[in-house]
Design an enzyme around this catalytic site. Structure first.
Site, PDB file in Angstrom:
ATOM      1  N   ASP A  31       0.867  -1.175   0.000  1.00 20.55           N
ATOM      2  CA  ASP A  31       0.000   0.000   0.000  1.00 20.55           C
ATOM      3  C   ASP A  31       0.904   1.225   0.000  1.00 20.55           C
ATOM      4  OD1 ASP A  31      -1.854   2.147   0.890  1.00 20.55           O
ATOM      5  OD2 ASP A  31      -3.217   0.493   1.330  1.00 20.55           O
ATOM      6  N   LEU A  33      -0.156   4.131   1.007  1.00 20.57           N
ATOM      7  CA  LEU A  33      -0.705   4.974   2.078  1.00 20.57           C
ATOM      8  C   LEU A  33      -1.208   6.323   1.561  1.00 20.57           C
ATOM      9  CD1 LEU A  33       1.756   4.296   5.054  1.00 20.57           C
ATOM     10  CD2 LEU A  33      -0.377   3.112   4.467  1.00 20.57           C
ATOM     11  N   SER A 115     -16.279  -3.402  -9.144  1.00 20.65           N
ATOM     12  CA  SER A 115     -17.287  -2.482  -8.611  1.00 20.65           C
ATOM     13  C   SER A 115     -18.575  -2.613  -9.400  1.00 20.65           C
ATOM     14  CB  SER A 115     -16.774  -1.041  -8.716  1.00 20.65           C
ATOM     15  OG  SER A 115     -17.800  -0.112  -8.439  1.00 20.65           O
ATOM     16  N   TYR A 139     -13.942   6.003 -13.318  1.00 20.76           N
ATOM     17  CA  TYR A 139     -13.756   4.974 -12.293  1.00 20.76           C
ATOM     18  C   TYR A 139     -14.405   3.664 -12.733  1.00 20.76           C
ATOM     19  CZ  TYR A 139     -14.615   2.286  -8.053  1.00 20.76           C
ATOM     20  OH  TYR A 139     -14.689   1.268  -7.142  1.00 20.76           O
ATOM     21  N   LYS A 143     -12.526   0.018 -13.812  1.00 24.01           N
ATOM     22  CA  LYS A 143     -12.789  -1.286 -13.194  1.00 24.01           C
ATOM     23  C   LYS A 143     -13.158  -2.318 -14.257  1.00 24.01           C
ATOM     24  CE  LYS A 143     -12.179  -0.617  -8.756  1.00 24.01           C
ATOM     25  NZ  LYS A 143     -11.217  -1.413  -7.956  1.00 24.01           N
ATOM     26  N   GLN A 200     -28.926  15.128   5.763  1.00 24.90           N
ATOM     27  CA  GLN A 200     -29.936  15.510   4.777  1.00 24.90           C
ATOM     28  C   GLN A 200     -30.246  14.346   3.849  1.00 24.90           C
ATOM     29  OE1 GLN A 200     -28.954  18.938   2.355  1.00 24.90           O
ATOM     30  NE2 GLN A 200     -31.053  19.195   1.664  1.00 24.90           N
ATOM     31  N   ILE A 201     -31.510  14.251   3.453  1.00 24.77           N
ATOM     32  CA  ILE A 201     -31.943  13.297   2.437  1.00 24.77           C
ATOM     33  C   ILE A 201     -32.108  14.054   1.130  1.00 24.77           C
ATOM     34  CG2 ILE A 201     -33.804  11.787   1.669  1.00 24.77           C
ATOM     35  CD1 ILE A 201     -34.411  11.158   4.570  1.00 24.77           C
ATOM     36  N   TYR A 202     -31.491  13.563   0.074  1.00 26.48           N
ATOM     37  CA  TYR A 202     -31.621  14.181  -1.237  1.00 26.48           C
ATOM     38  C   TYR A 202     -32.636  13.389  -2.064  1.00 26.48           C
ATOM     39  CZ  TYR A 202     -27.419  16.751   0.027  1.00 26.48           C
ATOM     40  OH  TYR A 202     -26.512  17.570   0.663  1.00 26.48           O
ATOM     41  N   ARG A 277     -30.432  14.535  -6.447  1.00 25.98           N
ATOM     42  CA  ARG A 277     -29.187  14.868  -7.133  1.00 25.98           C
ATOM     43  C   ARG A 277     -29.252  14.319  -8.553  1.00 25.98           C
ATOM     44  NH1 ARG A 277     -25.387  12.831  -2.259  1.00 25.98           N
ATOM     45  NH2 ARG A 277     -26.903  11.150  -2.461  1.00 25.98           N
ATOM     46  N   GLY A 279     -28.954  12.328 -11.781  1.00 29.05           N
ATOM     47  CA  GLY A 279     -28.461  10.989 -12.090  1.00 29.05           C
ATOM     48  C   GLY A 279     -28.613   9.977 -10.981  1.00 29.05           C
TER      49      GLY A 279
END
Length: 317
Positions: A31, A33, A115, A139, A143, A200-202, A277, A279
């Site tokens: 790793d 780090l 992922s 990203y 993957k 908070q809930i979006y 939000r 998408g």
């Protein structure tokens, strides 16, 4: 039997290291780090501080290894849109370096931490391994390319491999190891509650039972055990599927998580509500049927247990 865990000082990697040791399997860590934490390392586990792009250091770390659990890389999907070259370098070029070092050392087993980001925003409400990949960030693309690299290398050199795809990893299997990501829901809620602030809930107008989005959450200890099961299967010579989804098949809503946070912490709060939000899908969960069949895997934690372990490990000072 010794397995090298790349990214073994990270939140998930540290749990994988502990799961291997609990199962009686020797393990080593590499790793750099950059996002991992030295305090997450296990003192008696051999550690190499290096980036996988350093092929010589990676080759040395692989000495005596039976296989690799590959978790190292850049993991922030949203940021990857702003830093595509960095993402591809850390997730694709680094894997090329790792595979080259493995071939030189004769290491022929690898479990890849992929992922569910490879699916993008799928139309299927329950994602299976047959759902067509449609990554929507560098990203997710990186993957998927990693999975392609494994398949191609396996045609050219002895290589047994499988990739594990999963959505949101939460909780803690060790009170000294916690998720420090500034982008994940559980640490965001833990951090706000610790500061006396309100989460908070979006989006409360989704076509779901309570109006909030439903996603799959996998406890990190369950996830770690899946990596051990896959490693043992590959080491025994068993042929696994190229990819497995790790999911509940049902999912948990954001409001259910907020309710669990209230019950677990004893903090009486009412989350604020904001617009969706862009998408953000209404419901995305994955089927874990193949993983249950081949790896005896299941998601064994309730939402309260998931949040309780996350809260216990979260630094309060």
């Amino acid at each position: 039997m010794t397995w090298l865990v790349t990214g073994g000082a990270g939140y998930i990697g540290a749990h994988v290291v502990r799961a291997f040791r609990a199962d009686g399997i020797d393990v080593a860590v590499i790793d750099d780090l950059s996002s991992g934490k030295a305090e997450f390392l296990v003192e008696c586990v051999p550690f190499t501080q290096a980036n996988l792009l350093d092929t010589d250091a990676t080759r040395r770390a692989l000495e005596g290894a039976t296989g690799v659990v590959h978790l190292g890389g850049f993991k922030y999907a949203g940021v990857s849109v702003e830093r595509p070259l960095h993402t591809y370098t850390q997730n694709v070029s680094a894997m090329v370096s790792l595979l080259a070092a493995m071939e030189e050392q004769g290491v022929g087993n690898i479990v890849f931490s992929s992922s569910a980001g490879v699916y993008g925003t799928p139309k299927d409400e329950v994602v299976t391994e047959q759902t067509a990949p449609d990554p929507q960030s560098p990203y997710g693309e990186s993957k998927l390319i990693g999975e392609w690299l494994l398949a191609d290398q396996a045609k050219a050199a002895p290589l047994n491999h499988t990739s594990l795809r999963y959505f949101n990893v939460v909780g803690s299997g060790d009170p000294t190891v916690y998720d420090a990501s500034p982008y994940n829901l559980f640490p965001i809620v833990c951090d706000l509650l610790t500061q006396g602030k309100v989460p908070q809930i979006y989006g409360t107008d989704h076509p779901t039972p309570d109006g909030t989005s439903v996603k799959d959450y996998v406890h990190v200890a369950d996830l770690a055990r899946a990596h051990v099961a896959a490693a043992r299967a590959l080491d025994s010579g068993k042929t696994l599927e190229p990819v497995y989804n790790l999911g509940s098949g049902t999912g948990t809503s954001v409001r259910e998580i907020m309710d669990a946070a209230r019950r677990v912490t004893g903090i009486d709060f009412t989350p604020t509500e904001g617009p969706r939000r862009p998408g953000d899908p209404s419901r995305v969960v994955a089927s874990g049927e193949l993983a249950a069949r081949d790896l005896s895997w299941k998601n064994s934690y309730t939402v309260d247990e998931m949040f309780a372990t996350a809260w216990e490990a979260w630094p309060k000072a």
